[in-house]
Design an enzyme around this catalytic site. Structure first.
Site, short mmCIF file in Angstrom:
data_model
loop_
_atom_site.label_atom_id
_atom_site.label_comp_id
_atom_site.label_asym_id
_atom_site.label_seq_id
_atom_site.Cartn_x
_atom_site.Cartn_y
_atom_site.Cartn_z
N PRO A 65 0.78 -1.23 0.00
CA PRO A 65 0.00 0.00 0.00
C PRO A 65 0.81 1.28 0.00
O PRO A 65 1.83 1.38 0.69
CB PRO A 65 -0.85 -0.11 1.28
CG PRO A 65 -0.20 -1.16 2.09
CD PRO A 65 0.48 -2.09 1.15
N ASN A 66 0.33 2.22 -0.77
CA ASN A 66 0.85 3.58 -0.88
C ASN A 66 2.11 3.70 -1.74
O ASN A 66 2.55 4.82 -2.03
CB ASN A 66 1.08 4.23 0.50
CG ASN A 66 -0.21 4.41 1.26
OD1 ASN A 66 -1.14 5.01 0.73
ND2 ASN A 66 -0.29 3.87 2.46
N ARG B 56 5.54 12.24 -3.01
CA ARG B 56 5.55 12.77 -1.63
C ARG B 56 6.67 12.14 -0.83
O ARG B 56 7.14 11.07 -1.18
CB ARG B 56 4.23 12.43 -0.93
CG ARG B 56 3.14 13.32 -1.43
CD ARG B 56 1.82 12.98 -0.83
NE ARG B 56 0.86 13.08 -1.95
CZ ARG B 56 -0.30 12.48 -2.01
NH1 ARG B 56 -0.67 11.70 -1.04
NH2 ARG B 56 -1.06 12.64 -3.04
N TYR C 210 11.60 8.35 0.96
CA TYR C 210 11.45 7.27 -0.02
C TYR C 210 12.10 7.54 -1.37
O TYR C 210 12.02 6.71 -2.28
CB TYR C 210 9.96 6.97 -0.22
CG TYR C 210 9.27 6.53 1.06
CD1 TYR C 210 9.71 5.38 1.72
CD2 TYR C 210 8.24 7.25 1.62
CE1 TYR C 210 9.11 4.96 2.90
CE2 TYR C 210 7.62 6.85 2.80
CZ TYR C 210 8.06 5.70 3.43
OH TYR C 210 7.47 5.29 4.60
N ASN D 201 8.04 -5.84 -1.30
CA ASN D 201 8.04 -4.70 -0.38
C ASN D 201 6.59 -4.59 0.11
O ASN D 201 5.75 -3.99 -0.56
CB ASN D 201 8.47 -3.41 -1.07
CG ASN D 201 8.50 -2.25 -0.07
OD1 ASN D 201 8.03 -2.39 1.07
ND2 ASN D 201 9.05 -1.12 -0.48
N ALA E 260 3.32 -1.04 4.66
CA ALA E 260 2.82 -1.09 6.05
C ALA E 260 2.37 -2.49 6.46
O ALA E 260 2.39 -2.83 7.65
CB ALA E 260 1.68 -0.09 6.22
N GLU F 125 12.49 -10.09 1.30
CA GLU F 125 11.78 -8.87 1.74
C GLU F 125 12.67 -7.66 1.45
O GLU F 125 13.87 -7.71 1.73
CB GLU F 125 11.53 -8.98 3.25
CG GLU F 125 10.89 -7.76 3.87
CD GLU F 125 10.90 -7.81 5.41
OE1 GLU F 125 11.66 -8.62 6.00
OE2 GLU F 125 10.17 -7.02 6.02
N HIS G 280 12.91 -3.15 1.51
CA HIS G 280 12.37 -1.84 1.89
C HIS G 280 13.26 -0.73 1.36
O HIS G 280 14.49 -0.88 1.33
CB HIS G 280 12.28 -1.71 3.41
CG HIS G 280 11.38 -2.72 4.03
ND1 HIS G 280 10.01 -2.61 3.99
CD2 HIS G 280 11.65 -3.88 4.66
CE1 HIS G 280 9.47 -3.65 4.58
NE2 HIS G 280 10.44 -4.45 4.99
N ARG H 17 13.48 3.65 12.39
CA ARG H 17 12.35 4.57 12.40
C ARG H 17 11.47 4.34 13.64
O ARG H 17 11.99 3.98 14.69
CB ARG H 17 11.58 4.41 11.08
CG ARG H 17 12.46 4.74 9.85
CD ARG H 17 11.72 4.56 8.54
NE ARG H 17 10.62 5.50 8.46
CZ ARG H 17 9.67 5.44 7.51
NH1 ARG H 17 9.71 4.48 6.59
NH2 ARG H 17 8.70 6.33 7.50
O1 CA2 Z 1 10.75 1.67 3.41
C1 CA2 Z 1 9.88 0.97 2.87
O2 CA2 Z 1 10.00 0.52 1.73
C2 CA2 Z 1 8.56 0.71 3.60
O3 CA2 Z 1 8.10 -0.59 3.24
C3 CA2 Z 1 7.59 1.78 3.15
C4 CA2 Z 1 6.25 1.74 3.87
C5 CA2 Z 1 6.44 1.69 5.38
O4 CA2 Z 1 5.18 1.49 6.01
C6 CA2 Z 1 7.39 0.58 5.80
O5 CA2 Z 1 7.57 0.65 7.21
C7 CA2 Z 1 8.74 0.72 5.12
C8 CA2 Z 1 5.41 2.95 3.50
C9 CA2 Z 1 5.17 3.12 2.03
C10 CA2 Z 1 4.53 4.45 1.80
O6 CA2 Z 1 4.91 4.90 0.54
C11 CA2 Z 1 4.80 6.24 0.27
C12 CA2 Z 1 5.44 6.68 -0.87
C13 CA2 Z 1 5.39 8.02 -1.17
C14 CA2 Z 1 4.70 8.91 -0.38
C15 CA2 Z 1 4.05 8.46 0.75
C16 CA2 Z 1 4.09 7.10 1.09
#
Ligand code: CA2
Length: 148
Positions: A11-12, A19, A24, A75, A78, A99, A101, A108
């Protein structure tokens, strides 16, 4: 052995590059997909690259990876920290899972320290931004070639 590797995104991650670039990076998910496809092709592999915001769709894609590919790179975003369904789906397939990230969850918030997915994976690569995907791909190919 199938020369296809699945790369799944949770997700996201469709928002990448729009953003929070300080966390990221500034590459979009399509940029990362193109990069992975090119790197895999150089080693003679195809990529199945998918993103979903829906937990059940990711479970179905993991099952599909088990049928159609030789290795899974994920990946889970969340869902890394919450999803027993994704853990169970990975445990139910017989291909290796890596896995990955973009960020380093261990550095974090404390809620990111628990990974259900790590417990079903061969290994984890995190903290290298978009490069984590390429490192994950190298790790997957290394595993497959070592097995061959
Ligand atoms: O660091 C990573 O790849 C994560 O999997 C990213 C997740 C986070 O919940 C994990 O703890 C670590 C969040 C992805 C959100 O992606 C976004 C991308 C751009 C703007 C906002 C959120």
């Amino acid at each position: 052995m199938s020369k296809t590797i699945y790369i799944l995104n949770g997700p996201n991650l469709n928002l990448l590059g729009t953003r929070e670039p300080e966390i990221y990076g500034s590459q979009t998910l399509t940029d990362i997909e193109d990069m992975c496809r090119e790197a895999a092709k150089a080693d003679g592999y195809d990529i199945g690259f998918f993103q979903s915001n829906i937990e059940g769709e990711l479970v179905s894609l993991i099952q599909e990876a088990g049928q159609k590919s030789s290795a899974l790179i994920i990946n889970p975003a969340a869902y890394t920290h919450t999803s027993v369904a994704i853990y169970d789906a990975i445990k139910a397939i017989s291909i290796p899972c890596i896995e990955i990230h973009l960020s380093q969850p261990a550095a974090r918030e404390s809620f990111r320290r628990r990974s259900f997915v790590a417990e079903a994976s061969v290994g984890t690569i995190s903290g290298f931004g978009a490069k984590s995907y390429l490192l994950g791909l190298q790790a997957a190919i290394h595993l497959l070639e070592a097995d061959a």
